[in-house]
Design an enzyme around this catalytic site. Structure first.
Site, PDB file in Angstrom:
ATOM      1  N   CYS A  29     -11.279   6.980   1.909  1.00  0.00           N
ATOM      2  CA  CYS A  29     -12.077   5.834   2.358  1.00  0.00           C
ATOM      3  C   CYS A  29     -12.571   5.062   1.142  1.00  0.00           C
ATOM      4  O   CYS A  29     -12.340   5.451   0.013  1.00  0.00           O
ATOM      5  CB  CYS A  29     -13.268   6.362   3.151  1.00  0.00           C
ATOM      6  SG  CYS A  29     -12.773   7.517   4.424  1.00  0.00           S
ATOM      7  N   ARG A  88      -8.169   1.014   0.614  1.00  0.00           N
ATOM      8  CA  ARG A  88      -8.409   2.460   0.618  1.00  0.00           C
ATOM      9  C   ARG A  88      -8.510   3.020   2.034  1.00  0.00           C
ATOM     10  O   ARG A  88      -8.582   4.237   2.215  1.00  0.00           O
ATOM     11  CB  ARG A  88      -9.683   2.795  -0.140  1.00  0.00           C
ATOM     12  CG  ARG A  88      -9.690   2.331  -1.594  1.00  0.00           C
ATOM     13  CD  ARG A  88     -10.992   2.710  -2.255  1.00  0.00           C
ATOM     14  NE  ARG A  88     -11.146   4.136  -2.243  1.00  0.00           N
ATOM     15  CZ  ARG A  88     -10.635   4.962  -3.171  1.00  0.00           C
ATOM     16  NH1 ARG A  88      -9.923   4.445  -4.169  1.00  0.00           N
ATOM     17  NH2 ARG A  88     -10.791   6.249  -3.104  1.00  0.00           N
ATOM     18  N   TRP A 107     -10.593   5.651   6.307  1.00  0.00           N
ATOM     19  CA  TRP A 107      -9.246   6.148   6.588  1.00  0.00           C
ATOM     20  C   TRP A 107      -9.488   7.514   7.212  1.00  0.00           C
ATOM     21  O   TRP A 107      -9.845   8.472   6.537  1.00  0.00           O
ATOM     22  CB  TRP A 107      -8.437   6.287   5.291  1.00  0.00           C
ATOM     23  CG  TRP A 107      -6.997   6.567   5.519  1.00  0.00           C
ATOM     24  CD1 TRP A 107      -5.977   5.661   5.625  1.00  0.00           C
ATOM     25  CD2 TRP A 107      -6.362   7.863   5.642  1.00  0.00           C
ATOM     26  NE1 TRP A 107      -4.782   6.315   5.824  1.00  0.00           N
ATOM     27  CE2 TRP A 107      -4.979   7.658   5.836  1.00  0.00           C
ATOM     28  CE3 TRP A 107      -6.835   9.186   5.622  1.00  0.00           C
ATOM     29  CZ2 TRP A 107      -4.068   8.716   6.007  1.00  0.00           C
ATOM     30  CZ3 TRP A 107      -5.925  10.226   5.793  1.00  0.00           C
ATOM     31  CH2 TRP A 107      -4.563   9.984   5.976  1.00  0.00           C
ATOM     32  N   ASN A 126     -16.625   9.710   1.038  1.00  0.00           N
ATOM     33  CA  ASN A 126     -15.160   9.685   0.883  1.00  0.00           C
ATOM     34  C   ASN A 126     -14.736  11.082   0.446  1.00  0.00           C
ATOM     35  O   ASN A 126     -15.235  11.589  -0.566  1.00  0.00           O
ATOM     36  CB  ASN A 126     -14.739   8.657  -0.178  1.00  0.00           C
ATOM     37  CG  ASN A 126     -13.255   8.799  -0.541  1.00  0.00           C
ATOM     38  OD1 ASN A 126     -12.450   9.223   0.296  1.00  0.00           O
ATOM     39  ND2 ASN A 126     -12.929   8.518  -1.789  1.00  0.00           N
ATOM     40  N   GLY A 127     -13.853  11.713   1.198  1.00  0.00           N
ATOM     41  CA  GLY A 127     -13.411  13.074   0.873  1.00  0.00           C
ATOM     42  C   GLY A 127     -13.379  13.915   2.126  1.00  0.00           C
ATOM     43  O   GLY A 127     -13.385  13.384   3.247  1.00  0.00           O
ATOM     44  N   GLU A 178      13.215   4.826  -3.506  1.00  0.00           N
ATOM     45  CA  GLU A 178      12.076   3.898  -3.576  1.00  0.00           C
ATOM     46  C   GLU A 178      12.245   2.735  -2.604  1.00  0.00           C
ATOM     47  O   GLU A 178      11.301   2.338  -1.919  1.00  0.00           O
ATOM     48  CB  GLU A 178      11.900   3.387  -5.016  1.00  0.00           C
ATOM     49  CG  GLU A 178      10.781   2.395  -5.240  1.00  0.00           C
ATOM     50  CD  GLU A 178       9.397   2.869  -4.825  1.00  0.00           C
ATOM     51  OE1 GLU A 178       8.504   2.011  -4.711  1.00  0.00           O
ATOM     52  OE2 GLU A 178       9.217   4.079  -4.563  1.00  0.00           O
ATOM     53  N   LYS A 216       9.627   1.811   0.385  1.00  0.00           N
ATOM     54  CA  LYS A 216       8.961   0.495   0.493  1.00  0.00           C
ATOM     55  C   LYS A 216       9.129  -0.088   1.900  1.00  0.00           C
ATOM     56  O   LYS A 216       8.178  -0.524   2.523  1.00  0.00           O
ATOM     57  CB  LYS A 216       9.531  -0.490  -0.558  1.00  0.00           C
ATOM     58  CG  LYS A 216       8.991  -0.237  -1.959  1.00  0.00           C
ATOM     59  CD  LYS A 216       7.610  -0.705  -2.208  1.00  0.00           C
ATOM     60  CE  LYS A 216       6.531   0.350  -2.211  1.00  0.00           C
ATOM     61  NZ  LYS A 216       6.634   1.478  -3.077  1.00  0.00           N
ATOM     62  N   GLU A 259       7.113   1.873   4.431  1.00  0.00           N
ATOM     63  CA  GLU A 259       5.659   1.675   4.322  1.00  0.00           C
ATOM     64  C   GLU A 259       5.187   0.405   5.012  1.00  0.00           C
ATOM     65  O   GLU A 259       4.197   0.410   5.730  1.00  0.00           O
ATOM     66  CB  GLU A 259       5.253   1.574   2.853  1.00  0.00           C
ATOM     67  CG  GLU A 259       5.180   2.874   2.103  1.00  0.00           C
ATOM     68  CD  GLU A 259       4.590   2.646   0.718  1.00  0.00           C
ATOM     69  OE1 GLU A 259       3.366   2.766   0.579  1.00  0.00           O
ATOM     70  OE2 GLU A 259       5.356   2.318  -0.204  1.00  0.00           O
ATOM     71  N   HIS A 264      27.577  14.560   3.897  1.00  0.00           N
ATOM     72  CA  HIS A 264      27.263  15.970   4.203  1.00  0.00           C
ATOM     73  C   HIS A 264      26.270  16.081   5.359  1.00  0.00           C
ATOM     74  O   HIS A 264      25.459  17.003   5.417  1.00  0.00           O
ATOM     75  CB  HIS A 264      26.703  16.665   2.953  1.00  0.00           C
ATOM     76  CG  HIS A 264      27.673  16.656   1.809  1.00  0.00           C
ATOM     77  ND1 HIS A 264      28.818  17.413   1.783  1.00  0.00           N
ATOM     78  CD2 HIS A 264      27.670  15.929   0.662  1.00  0.00           C
ATOM     79  CE1 HIS A 264      29.481  17.174   0.662  1.00  0.00           C
ATOM     80  NE2 HIS A 264      28.815  16.278  -0.036  1.00  0.00           N
ATOM     81  N   LYS A 276      -4.273   3.140  -0.260  1.00  0.00           N
ATOM     82  CA  LYS A 276      -3.717   2.960  -1.599  1.00  0.00           C
ATOM     83  C   LYS A 276      -3.800   4.212  -2.446  1.00  0.00           C
ATOM     84  O   LYS A 276      -2.871   4.568  -3.176  1.00  0.00           O
ATOM     85  CB  LYS A 276      -4.465   1.818  -2.294  1.00  0.00           C
ATOM     86  CG  LYS A 276      -4.021   1.531  -3.713  1.00  0.00           C
ATOM     87  CD  LYS A 276      -2.659   0.908  -3.707  1.00  0.00           C
ATOM     88  CE  LYS A 276      -2.077   0.633  -5.075  1.00  0.00           C
ATOM     89  NZ  LYS A 276      -0.667   0.317  -5.006  1.00  0.00           N
TER      90      LYS A 276
HETATM   91  C1  AGP Z   1       3.554   3.765  -2.726  1.00  0.00           C
HETATM   92  O1  AGP Z   1       3.788   2.476  -2.324  1.00  0.00           O
HETATM   93  C2  AGP Z   1       2.447   4.420  -2.022  1.00  0.00           C
HETATM   94  N1  AGP Z   1       1.263   3.688  -2.104  1.00  0.00           N
HETATM   95  C3  AGP Z   1       2.265   5.889  -2.379  1.00  0.00           C
HETATM   96  O2  AGP Z   1       3.475   6.558  -2.164  1.00  0.00           O
HETATM   97  C4  AGP Z   1       1.822   6.155  -3.819  1.00  0.00           C
HETATM   98  O3  AGP Z   1       2.851   5.902  -4.705  1.00  0.00           O
HETATM   99  C5  AGP Z   1       1.395   7.620  -3.940  1.00  0.00           C
HETATM  100  O4  AGP Z   1       0.317   7.833  -3.064  1.00  0.00           O
HETATM  101  C6  AGP Z   1       1.009   7.980  -5.369  1.00  0.00           C
HETATM  102  O5  AGP Z   1      -0.093   7.251  -5.769  1.00  0.00           O
HETATM  103  P1  AGP Z   1      -0.546   7.298  -7.304  1.00  0.00           P
HETATM  104  O6  AGP Z   1       0.558   6.732  -8.133  1.00  0.00           O
HETATM  105  O7  AGP Z   1      -1.796   6.458  -7.339  1.00  0.00           O
HETATM  106  O8  AGP Z   1      -0.824   8.728  -7.640  1.00  0.00           O
END
Ligand code: AGP
Length: 594
Positions: free
Chosen positions: A2, A27, A71, A97-98, A467, A471, A474, A490, A589
């Site tokens: 959060c 967040r 979150w 947060n946590g 990657e 993307k 996400e 395979h 994030k």
């Molecule tokens: C990537 O677009 C995501 N936001 C997520 O996979 C991110 O890369 C992952 O949570 C790692 O975050 P960090 O690089 O801040 O550790």
């Protein structure tokens, strides 16, 4: 993960808190709330984005307040489960947060003592415990409470009768901005920039007393001095700058980010880590640990280090390192993390450090937990990244790894000179991709109706296939899988049909022939193929349904232009599908819980 915020100053707290919550929305954004201390303590919470809180909150007056954007971890997104949480007497308000791991047992004990709970959250035990221990001194009650909590937290607490805010941290990030006649706390730096660039990073086990006039930090009951760091970001950096989305702005910042990272780059200089760190002498090799997009950067680095330096590299998902019975011996470890706050990465770093490993953190956030934990830190210079989908931070991670590897004395001077001069062309190549965005937008329009997409690549571009798939998953909610091209026959081949497009990264290197064969095999199963290919590759047009061109360049650096291409493909696909690009559902994030 959060976002929490708190304000104590000479302005009205409510508008300041709302403004700050907007800057923390990446967040978590399933619900939000505020508590404002004026003549009385007023609390208001709302479901959904911060804007719904902003549009519905009554005008509460008061110069001290706390806020939260959520979150959900415990208890579904709802107005009841939103923060701030309060106690039976509604005298205390807490944002958190946590994860409080022993909340269930504490909740049962408090209920047995007569406390009434209204939410399903772990957090609600905190205000009830403060109420239980309160004897007229807020920080004493908070300290007693923290002594019995287990788990991770960053909290801010205000109370009806006390003209101050108490904050504390264990595992989750918390920074304090020192303004003039006002002080502000938050889970991350962006909201502070409207007030100051003078920042204190709280460490685990520290407690802060925040008033309009002062910020006091205590550790084990004793007042301590904390270093104040000056943040070199400004408010423009955390605004959209005329772009529709932070993601598009951050994609377009990449040529500048690369140029900045290469400024004053001297491959002859002493590298921050050398062959000793990489352990090839001890034959143990190197471990790279990370999560998500950063993990993919680690995979690219593996190919480059093994190809150029002949050092064995293991790349591991940090969340897996944490749950191994024992740590497989390695020389040392590199932790790659944009935010520097990813719980899985921090926990595995602590484990490796306890096992005697030296750690290098590659991170984007000064003073982040990873930077403070690691033996050494290499800062990416990407500037603040607000879009949940990582883009410029990925490219900045690659550039820092290339720079580090090309500084290694094991490389011959002629090879180093050749590769460094190619690396210095990267800002231009990245700009080339942005200048040819239209071709990508067309392909995105083509992909957007589908619900399943495959990405394939070979060698150093296999991680880029991963990657690209991440993307588009996400932000466009299309189910996508990235594969090493040789792997799809395979098993995944069974999924190929005329409605499963395949994005193939085709580089003109030693993998070219094999990629062409794979594309022919895919075409024979009538799946549409979109090839990402170099501008001088004319043969590919005969095979692929669509071709996205990238500039000709040394293959070692092709992950940079291929990644930017796939970032834009995901962005425009999500746009055609009308998705909330900067705030994709269920994501955040920085993942600060395990
Ligand atoms: C990537 O677009 C995501 N936001 C997520 O996979 C991110 O890369 C992952 O949570 C790692 O975050 P960090 O690089 O801040 O550790």
């Amino acid at each position: 993960m959060c976002g929490i915020v708190g304000y104590a100053g000479n302005r009205e707290a409510l508008p300041s808190i709302i403004k700050a919550l907007h800057k923390l929305e990446y967040r978590g954004y399933d619900s939000a709330g505020v508590a404002i201390l004026g003549t009385e303590l007023n609390i208001f919470k709302a479901c959904g984005r911060v804007s719904s809180l902003e549009n519905n909150v009554p005008t509460f007056n008061g110069k001290i307040g706390i806020g939260h954007t959520r979150w959900a971890t415990h208890g579904e997104p709802s107005q009841i489960n939103a923060h701030p949480h309060t106690d039976c007497s509604r005298r205390f308000a807490v944002v958190h947060n946590g994860v409080i791991s022993n909340y269930q047992q504490l909740k049962e004990e408090l209920i047995a003592e007569g406390h009434r709970f209204i939410s399903d959250t772990d957090t609600e035990v905190i205000p009830h415990l403060i109420e239980k221990y309160y004897g007229g001194d807020l920080e004493a009650a908070v300290i007693k409470t923290l002594n019995i909590l287990t788990g991770s937290y960053a909290i801010a607490v205000i109370a009806q009768t006390e003209n101050k805010m108490v904050v504390a941290k264990n595992g989750s990030p918390l920074v304090i901005g020192l303004g003039s006649k006002e002080n502000i706390i938050a889970s991350d730096i962006p909201p502070l920039l409207d007030y100051t660039n003078r920042v204190i990073c709280l460490d685990d086990g520290e407690l802060g007393i925040i008033t309009q006039e002062a910020v006091k930090i205590y550790k084990n009951g004793r007042l301590i001095d904390k270093p104040v760091s000056i943040v070199d970001w400004n408010t423009e950096d955390v605004q959209k700058g005329g772009y529709e989305h932070f993601m598009l702005k951050e994609i377009h910042e990449q040529p500048k980010v690369i140029r900045q990272a290469l400024l004053n780059y001297n491959s002859a200089a002493e590298p921050i880590i050398g062959s000793d760190f990489m352990g090839n002498k001890a034959g143990k090799g190197l471990l790279i640990l990370a999560c998500g997009t950063s993990y993919h950067a680690g995979l690219v680095a593996k190919y480059v280090i093994e190809d150029l330096l002949d050092v064995p590299v293991r790349v591991e998902l940090a969340s897996e390192v944490n749950h191994r019975e024992r740590i497989i011996p390695v020389a040392n470890a590199i932790a790659i993390t944009q935010s520097g706050e990813t719980a899985d990465v921090l926990i595995s770093m602590k484990k490796l450090i306890d096992a005697g490993c030296s750690t290098l953190a590659i991170t984007n956030v000064k003073g982040s937990s990873a930077a403070r934990l690691a033996n050494q830190t290499l800062y990416m210079q990407a500037g603040p990244e607000l879009s949940v989908a990582a883009t410029k931070s990925f490219i900045a991670q690659l550039i820092e790894m290339y720079k580090l590897i090309l500084m290694q004395p094991a490389l011959s001077e002629p090879l180093k000179t050749q590769l460094v001069s190619e690396l210095k062309l990267m800002p231009g190549y990245a700009q080339w991709v942005l200048d040819h965005e239209d071709q990508i937008r067309d392909c995105a329009n083509h992909i957007s109706p589908y619900s399943n997409v495959f990405y394939i690549g070979r060698g150093i571009n296999y991680p880029i296939a991963l990657e690209g798939a991440l993307k588009i998953k996400e932000i466009s909610y299309i189910h996508a899988e990235g594969y090493a091209a040789g792997e799809i026959k395979h098993g995944p081949f069974s999924l190929l049909q005329n409605d499963t497009p395949v994005v193939a990264i085709v580089s003109k290197d030693f993998t070219y022939e094999a990629m062409i064969t794979n594309i022919k095999e895919i075409k024979s199963r009538r799946a549409p193929v979109i090839a990402v290919a170099q501008e001088d590759d004319h043969y590919i047009e005969q095979l692929a349904d669509r071709v996205i061109r990238v500039p000709n360049m040394h293959n070692l650096f092709s992950p940079i232009v291929n990644a930017i291409t796939l970032q834009l493909l995901a962005y425009y696909t999500a746009k055609y599908r009308g998705c909330p690009i900067d705030f994709p559902r269920n994501l955040a994030k920085s993942v600060t819980v395990e």
